[in-house]
Every structure is written in C-alpha cells, then in structure tokens.
Motif scaffolding. Structure first.
Motif, PDB file in Angstrom:
ATOM      1  N   GLU A 134      26.295  18.317  45.672  1.00 15.61           N
ATOM      2  CA  GLU A 134      25.414  19.793  45.346  1.00 15.61           C
ATOM      3  C   GLU A 134      26.289  20.486  44.290  1.00 15.61           C
ATOM      4  O   GLU A 134      25.810  21.470  43.719  1.00 15.61           O
ATOM      5  N   GLY A 190      19.407  22.574  43.847  1.00 17.08           N
ATOM      6  CA  GLY A 190      19.113  22.594  45.149  1.00 17.08           C
ATOM      7  C   GLY A 190      18.413  21.383  45.721  1.00 17.08           C
ATOM      8  O   GLY A 190      18.624  20.169  44.909  1.00 17.08           O
ATOM      9  N   THR A 198      17.526  24.423  50.988  1.00 20.29           N
ATOM     10  CA  THR A 198      18.023  25.100  49.678  1.00 20.29           C
ATOM     11  C   THR A 198      18.358  26.482  49.825  1.00 20.29           C
ATOM     12  O   THR A 198      19.603  26.811  49.615  1.00 20.29           O
TER      13      THR A 198
END
Length: 233
Positions: A134, A190, A198
């Motif tokens: 991420e 996200g 998210t």
C-alpha cells in the motif's frame, strides 16, 4: 498477497517513479550490474527489481527460484529475497562468492541471520527493507551493521513520512510504543473495488496539507532518539 487472499492495490505511476529514483541513489552501479530476479511479477517487490534495475542501465539475471542462486552460472552481485530463503541458502552453502549485497524484506529479519550472512567474508552489506504494498513496496530501510546486536526497521525512504501515534492519532514520545502510520508520495490510491476497506486503512493525515492521507500499517513500533524505528510486532 501474503495472507493467501490477494487484494488489488492501486499504485500510482508517480509513486513508482519516486521509488525508482530512491533506488538509483541507494544501489551502486556495481550492485546494479548483476541483479537477481526471482520474484513473481504478481508480487510488489518485482517492480523494484525489474524497473529499479533496467531503468538505470543494470542487468537482471532471471532464475525460476531464489534457491537456484548458486546454479545460474552468472556472477550475481545484488539479491533481494525473503529472510527465510536467505536462511536456506546460507544453510546449504548456496550463496556464491560474487554476492556482495543482500536486501531482505517481506518477513522479520533475525539478527542471527544477518550476522550469519556477514560470516561469509564476501558479503559486504545486509539490508532490511520494510514496507507494505500500500506504500509502493518499500517504506523504510536499514543497513544492518556487521556485529550489530539488533536489526532495526530503519528510517523512511525518499518522500516518505513515518509517524508513531497513539489511539487518538497523536504522536507518542521518543521511546514509547505506538502504532505506525505511513504518509508521503508512496501511498497508493487504495484498494480496488473495496471502498470500505480503503476508508478504514487510509485515513486523513493531521500532519500534512489539506487532503493529505496516511496509511494505518497496524504494526507496533517505537522511535529511538537517533530517528531509527524499532518494530515490536
């Protein structure tokens, strides 16, 4: 995904560019001249290995499995892999004398392994790379000193901020355990088609410009007075 349940992470091209420029500055020309490539292209580390090498004029040495390092016939200088693979190569004598740098990530790096790798006189650098997909693969980096007593998480890579916060998203004092949050140019958009997930993990950043976000890693860490992060689980 390491959990066995893959999730689509939407990485921006601009975030990859930031990572590639960090790699240009932190991988030497000698290391880049022969880089092992054994990572599945479905795994985020492959982005750093492939583009971080080829974009700056390096050479990739392709093998089907990292454990084939000693049988590929090439003088590989720079390798990246999970610590468990490095431990097996060390146990089996599968690290050739050409290997100077091992950057390990994806799992906790035991200090005993790092020092065992330094026990090979030809190994010059053992690095601990930490970060979630991420945040575009790498968030912090630490070069383990030869003879060190502990492996640290390290300090943030370029254009990355690491915050150690309490339950109210306030910074904790130096040395106090808190939760790690990451911010900066490496943050992804996200999760693909998972808006609730998210919203849960990418939260507003109170320390940045309006609209800035940070990622809740869900790891416990503490910040040392010298700026180095220590992971606690």
């Amino acid at each position: 995904g390491s959990t066995g349940r893959p999730k689509g992470v939407m990485i921006r091209h601009s975030s990859v560019v930031v990572l590639l420029h960090w790699l240009r500055e932190n991988v030497t020309d000698e290391e880049r001249a022969s880089v092992l490539f054994s990572t599945s292209i479905n795994f985020d580390v492959s982005v750093a290995e492939v583009f971080g090498t080829l974009c700056w004029g390096g050479k990739l040495v392709l093998v089907e499995n990292a454990l084939e390092l000693a049988t590929d016939g090439e003088d590989v200088v720079h390798v990246s892999m999970v610590p468990s693979a490095a431990a097996e190569l060390l146990r089996s004598g599968g690290i050739p004398a050409s290997v100077k740098t091992l950057n390990l990530g994806g799992e906790a790096l035991p200090n005993a392994l790092a020092q065992g790798l330094y026990g090979l006189e030809t190994v010059e650098k053992v690095g601990n790379l930490y970060g979630p997909t991420e945040d575009t693969t790498y968030s912090t980096y630490y070069v383990v000193p030869r003879g060190a007593e502990q492996v640290l998480v390290g300090t943030p890579v370029a254009n990355t901020q690491a915050y150690v916060l309490d339950d109210h998203l306030q910074p904790v004092p130096i040395g106090v355990v808190g939760e790690l949050y990451l911010a900066g140019d490496g943050l992804s958009r996200g999760y693909a088609n998972r808006s609730a997930m998210t919203a849960e993990r990418f939260v507003p950043c109170p320390f940045g410009a309006p609209g800035a976000r940070m990622y809740r890693v869900m790891d416990r860490v503490r910040l040392r007075a010298d700026g180095e992060l220590v992971e606690l689980g």
